[in-house]
Design a protein around this motif. Structure first.
Motif, mmCIF file in Angstrom:
data_model
loop_
_atom_site.group_PDB
_atom_site.id
_atom_site.type_symbol
_atom_site.label_atom_id
_atom_site.label_comp_id
_atom_site.label_asym_id
_atom_site.label_seq_id
_atom_site.Cartn_x
_atom_site.Cartn_y
_atom_site.Cartn_z
ATOM 1 N N MET A 76 0.838 -1.195 0.000
ATOM 2 C CA MET A 76 0.000 0.000 0.000
ATOM 3 C C MET A 76 0.873 1.245 0.000
ATOM 4 O O MET A 76 2.017 1.225 0.426
ATOM 5 C CB MET A 76 -0.892 0.042 1.257
ATOM 6 N N ASP A 77 0.295 2.345 -0.504
ATOM 7 C CA ASP A 77 0.883 3.659 -0.334
ATOM 8 C C ASP A 77 -0.203 4.582 0.196
ATOM 9 O O ASP A 77 -1.251 4.109 0.646
ATOM 10 C CB ASP A 77 1.515 4.172 -1.636
ATOM 11 N N GLU A 78 0.010 5.886 0.142
ATOM 12 C CA GLU A 78 -0.967 6.811 0.715
ATOM 13 C C GLU A 78 -2.313 6.788 -0.001
ATOM 14 O O GLU A 78 -3.327 7.263 0.525
ATOM 15 C CB GLU A 78 -0.414 8.235 0.706
ATOM 16 N N ALA A 79 -2.372 6.208 -1.199
ATOM 17 C CA ALA A 79 -3.624 6.135 -1.963
ATOM 18 C C ALA A 79 -4.310 4.779 -1.832
ATOM 19 O O ALA A 79 -5.407 4.600 -2.357
ATOM 20 C CB ALA A 79 -3.362 6.451 -3.433
ATOM 21 N N GLY A 80 -3.669 3.837 -1.167
ATOM 22 C CA GLY A 80 -4.271 2.514 -1.001
ATOM 23 C C GLY A 80 -3.482 1.424 -1.700
ATOM 24 O O GLY A 80 -2.253 1.519 -1.854
ATOM 25 N N MET A 81 -4.156 0.371 -2.157
ATOM 26 C CA MET A 81 -3.494 -0.768 -2.789
ATOM 27 C C MET A 81 -2.733 -0.334 -4.038
ATOM 28 O O MET A 81 -3.270 0.366 -4.889
ATOM 29 C CB MET A 81 -4.535 -1.845 -3.143
ATOM 30 N N ARG A 82 -1.483 -0.771 -4.136
ATOM 31 C CA ARG A 82 -0.643 -0.407 -5.284
ATOM 32 C C ARG A 82 -0.990 -1.278 -6.490
ATOM 33 O O ARG A 82 -0.964 -2.509 -6.410
ATOM 34 C CB ARG A 82 0.835 -0.562 -4.929
ATOM 35 N N LEU A 104 -6.304 1.424 8.798
ATOM 36 C CA LEU A 104 -5.524 2.651 8.618
ATOM 37 C C LEU A 104 -6.373 3.894 8.367
ATOM 38 O O LEU A 104 -5.899 5.012 8.536
ATOM 39 C CB LEU A 104 -4.524 2.472 7.461
ATOM 40 N N GLY A 105 -7.611 3.722 7.933
ATOM 41 C CA GLY A 105 -8.462 4.874 7.679
ATOM 42 C C GLY A 105 -8.184 5.560 6.357
ATOM 43 O O GLY A 105 -8.681 6.663 6.113
ATOM 44 N N THR A 106 -7.411 4.947 5.471
ATOM 45 C CA THR A 106 -7.079 5.533 4.171
ATOM 46 C C THR A 106 -8.318 5.623 3.284
ATOM 47 O O THR A 106 -9.121 4.696 3.237
ATOM 48 C CB THR A 106 -6.013 4.672 3.455
ATOM 49 N N VAL A 107 -8.458 6.740 2.582
ATOM 50 C CA VAL A 107 -9.522 6.907 1.589
ATOM 51 C C VAL A 107 -8.885 6.854 0.211
ATOM 52 O O VAL A 107 -7.980 7.636 -0.107
ATOM 53 C CB VAL A 107 -10.268 8.242 1.777
ATOM 54 N N MET A 108 -9.327 5.913 -0.611
ATOM 55 C CA MET A 108 -8.738 5.742 -1.938
ATOM 56 C C MET A 108 -9.218 6.859 -2.862
ATOM 57 O O MET A 108 -10.424 6.999 -3.097
ATOM 58 C CB MET A 108 -9.128 4.373 -2.510
ATOM 59 N N PRO A 109 -8.308 7.677 -3.412
ATOM 60 C CA PRO A 109 -8.718 8.763 -4.308
ATOM 61 C C PRO A 109 -9.233 8.232 -5.641
ATOM 62 O O PRO A 109 -8.994 7.078 -6.009
ATOM 63 C CB PRO A 109 -7.429 9.569 -4.481
ATOM 64 N N VAL A 110 -9.922 9.103 -6.358
ATOM 65 C CA VAL A 110 -10.589 8.681 -7.582
ATOM 66 C C VAL A 110 -9.603 8.163 -8.620
ATOM 67 O O VAL A 110 -9.908 7.226 -9.376
ATOM 68 C CB VAL A 110 -11.459 9.818 -8.150
ATOM 69 N N GLY A 111 -8.399 8.738 -8.676
ATOM 70 C CA GLY A 111 -7.408 8.273 -9.645
ATOM 71 C C GLY A 111 -7.032 6.825 -9.435
ATOM 72 O O GLY A 111 -6.958 6.039 -10.392
ATOM 73 N N ARG A 112 -6.799 6.451 -8.165
ATOM 74 C CA ARG A 112 -6.447 5.057 -7.864
ATOM 75 C C ARG A 112 -7.641 4.143 -8.107
ATOM 76 O O ARG A 112 -7.475 2.987 -8.520
ATOM 77 C CB ARG A 112 -5.954 4.954 -6.418
ATOM 78 N N ALA A 136 -3.206 -12.129 -9.089
ATOM 79 C CA ALA A 136 -4.499 -12.356 -8.438
ATOM 80 C C ALA A 136 -5.645 -12.126 -9.416
ATOM 81 O O ALA A 136 -5.537 -11.336 -10.357
ATOM 82 C CB ALA A 136 -4.647 -11.431 -7.238
ATOM 83 N N CYS A 137 -6.753 -12.817 -9.162
ATOM 84 C CA CYS A 137 -7.961 -12.608 -9.959
ATOM 85 C C CYS A 137 -9.036 -11.872 -9.159
ATOM 86 O O CYS A 137 -10.026 -11.407 -9.727
ATOM 87 C CB CYS A 137 -8.508 -13.934 -10.474
ATOM 88 N N LEU A 138 -8.834 -11.790 -7.839
ATOM 89 C CA LEU A 138 -9.739 -11.055 -6.964
ATOM 90 C C LEU A 138 -8.939 -10.091 -6.109
ATOM 91 O O LEU A 138 -7.840 -10.440 -5.636
ATOM 92 C CB LEU A 138 -10.519 -12.006 -6.045
ATOM 93 N N ALA A 139 -9.475 -8.896 -5.885
ATOM 94 C CA ALA A 139 -8.828 -7.917 -5.019
ATOM 95 C C ALA A 139 -9.833 -7.465 -3.972
ATOM 96 O O ALA A 139 -10.919 -6.975 -4.309
ATOM 97 C CB ALA A 139 -8.328 -6.720 -5.821
ATOM 98 N N TYR A 140 -9.488 -7.638 -2.698
ATOM 99 C CA TYR A 140 -10.361 -7.237 -1.598
ATOM 100 C C TYR A 140 -9.891 -5.883 -1.073
ATOM 101 O O TYR A 140 -8.759 -5.752 -0.601
ATOM 102 C CB TYR A 140 -10.312 -8.279 -0.489
ATOM 103 N N VAL A 141 -10.755 -4.869 -1.160
ATOM 104 C CA VAL A 141 -10.372 -3.518 -0.753
ATOM 105 C C VAL A 141 -11.513 -2.858 0.029
ATOM 106 O O VAL A 141 -12.672 -3.261 -0.059
ATOM 107 C CB VAL A 141 -10.021 -2.625 -1.972
ATOM 108 N N MET A 142 -11.151 -1.812 0.779
ATOM 109 C CA MET A 142 -12.105 -0.977 1.518
ATOM 110 C C MET A 142 -11.826 0.468 1.125
ATOM 111 O O MET A 142 -11.228 1.225 1.888
ATOM 112 C CB MET A 142 -11.934 -1.192 3.021
ATOM 113 N N PRO A 143 -12.213 0.876 -0.075
ATOM 114 C CA PRO A 143 -11.771 2.159 -0.630
ATOM 115 C C PRO A 143 -12.313 3.395 0.071
ATOM 116 O O PRO A 143 -11.653 4.442 0.074
ATOM 117 C CB PRO A 143 -12.266 2.107 -2.080
ATOM 118 N N SER A 144 -13.487 3.326 0.683
ATOM 119 C CA SER A 144 -14.060 4.515 1.310
ATOM 120 C C SER A 144 -13.520 4.770 2.711
ATOM 121 O O SER A 144 -13.566 5.892 3.200
ATOM 122 C CB SER A 144 -15.589 4.415 1.362
#
Length: 466
Positions: A222-228, A250-258, A237-245
């Motif tokens: 991860m970086d400051e935007a979330g999953m790299r 960590l409380g990270t919010v994934m920005p729209v670009g990522r 991988a064929c599946l990615a588990y994320v919590m973007p909001s």
């Protein structure tokens, strides 16, 4: 009854009200509390145990509903006659006496998984429960649709579109008893042997569930935007588990670009999907609410999961999954063979709770309550600026504090415990190869503490750490 015999475990996954309920019930069954014995008032017991009075109220209400105690107007609560009452006792070897395990009790618990049970909408819930059961609809006690009641699915679809920007039709929604069940259900439908990418730290239960079901779980940086995305691509991988909001913990919010990059990754190869766990999305304190990742999905690659357990109460085991249209045929072939795990009565109560505006009012009230506690905690943490810094404070119901004075996570947890305060280390959420040898970060949850309790607990932490 001697209140000193009740010992609560603030670190247990069992809610405090349930611990009280079980203790009193067992004491009544074992004869420790005889027929006619008066129990301490809820106010007195709450003060003694240093917990919310509402927590004791919930325990007593459960005991009353099961017939163990009765409420006598203007007098209090009394133990009922157990003659003829069916009792279930756990089996144990003959001659062996049962001993309750020694439990640790804290004056204040900064659990990141806490929920304010004192604000549970009892009156609305009673009203809706009564209305549903008064209809005398025999069909409510049958199995019903495996996907869940159509009325509830339609209500959830409308709510998600308005509140989270999710694009879904009722036929795409599956109701289940909690997020963990829905993840289990999803793995069953997709088949074992999937390669699933996860962040670290992350939601530990999801990691364990995926791994225990014979899936290959790979940790992506991860970086400051979330999953790299570059590491995700290399992982295979064929599946990615994320919590973007609101990434937990960590409380990270994934920005729209990522988010766009993540969707592009999913669309670049067949049978790639993103599991979006919309964790704690209802509570945000800075800026506008963050729309769901699913709302940006045009390639039908996002599997969206949400729950009412965090926003209402953990015992409300009603979660929902929005399947992309590309997976609906697979669901019809495999998923519909599994019956719904949520009673139809509970589903109709939730539907009424949303349709009649109770949920919206409850959320608005809880946002205000949590905002007050959030602000109180941040104000108190200013005294600790010389030894560390705060992060993850813009959403959710917990913050992170990272020590910069050399104090380790373990030292922080242990010194706080000696002052009667429970705090939680970040290291427990690292998984697989993403584990860290040493952490200096702790989590401070504030959902189940009042503003006054937060201030009192902060003074104890100052004594422990400063």
């Amino acid at each position: 009854m001697n209140e000193l015999t009740i010992s609560l475990d603030a670190q247990s996954s069992v809610p405090l009200y349930e611990q009280i309920y079980k203790y009193i019930k067992n004491d009544i069954q074992d004869g420790g509390l005889p027929f006619g014995k008066r129990l301490p008032s809820t106010r007195k017991l709450a003060k003694f145990l240093q917990i919310s009075r509402t927590t004791v109220d919930m325990a007593y209400e459960q005991l009353v509903s099961e017939g163990y105690i009765e409420a006598v107007p203007y007098k209090g609560y009394y133990v009922c006659e157990l003659e003829g009452l069916y009792r279930i006792r756990p089996g144990q070897p003959s001659g062996v006496s049962a001993k309750r395990p020694e439990q640790v009790s804290y004056a204040y618990d900064f659990s990141p998984n806490g929920v304010d049970l004192s604000s549970f909408p009892h009156n609305a819930w009673r009203k809706l429960s009564k209305a549903v059961l008064m209809e005398e609809n025999r069909q409510l006690f049958g199995l019903g649709d495996p996907q869940g009641e159509s009325e509830l699915r339609g209500t959830i679809a409308a709510y998600l579109h308005q509140a989270r920007g999710v694009s879904a039709k009722p036929e795409q929604i599956v109701i289940g008893a909690g997020n963990d069940f829905l993840l289990l259900f999803l793995c069953s439908m997709l088949g074992t042997g999937q390669k699933i990418a996860m962040e670290s730290p992350t939601y530990r239960k999801a990691y364990d569930l995926f791994a225990n079901l014979s899936n290959e779980v790979c940790i992506v940086g991860m970086d400051e935007a979330g999953m790299r995305i570059d590491e995700l691509e290399k992982s295979g991988a064929c599946l990615a588990y994320v919590m973007p909001s609101h990434q937990f913990p960590l409380g990270t919010v994934m920005p729209v670009g990522r988010r766009m990059q993540l969707l592009s990754w999913a669309e670049a190869a067949p049978e790639r999907y993103i599991i979006e766990d919309d964790y704690d999305s209802e509570f945000r304190y800075k800026g506008k609410p963050i729309p769901s990742l699913q709302g940006y999905d045009r390639g039908e690659r996002v599997i969206y999961i949400g729950t009412f357990s965090r926003s209402i109460a953990p015992a409300i085991r009603v979660s929902y999954m929005v399947l992309p249209k590309s997976l609906m045929q697979l669901y019809r072939e495999r998923g519909r063979k599994i019956s719904s795990t949520v009673s139809r009565v509970d589903q109709m109560i939730i539907a009424g709770f949303l349709n009649e505006g109770y949920y919206e009012r409850h959320l608005n009230r809880m946002r205000a309550v949590y905002k007050g506690r959030h602000d109180a905690l941040l104000e108190e943490m200013k005294a600790f600026r010389q030894i560390g810094h705060i992060s993850g404070e813009n959403a959710g119901v917990h913050i992170l504090f990272t020590f910069t004075n050399g104090m380790t996570e373990m030292e922080a947890v242990q010194t706080a415990a000696r002052e009667g305060v429970a705090v939680y280390g970040l290291s427990r959420y690292y998984v697989g190869s993403g584990k860290q040898a040493e952490s200096s970060t702790i989590l401070l949850g504030y959902a189940n503490l009042s503003e006054e309790e937060i201030r009192n607990a902060a003074r104890l932490l100052a004594r422990a750490w400063l």
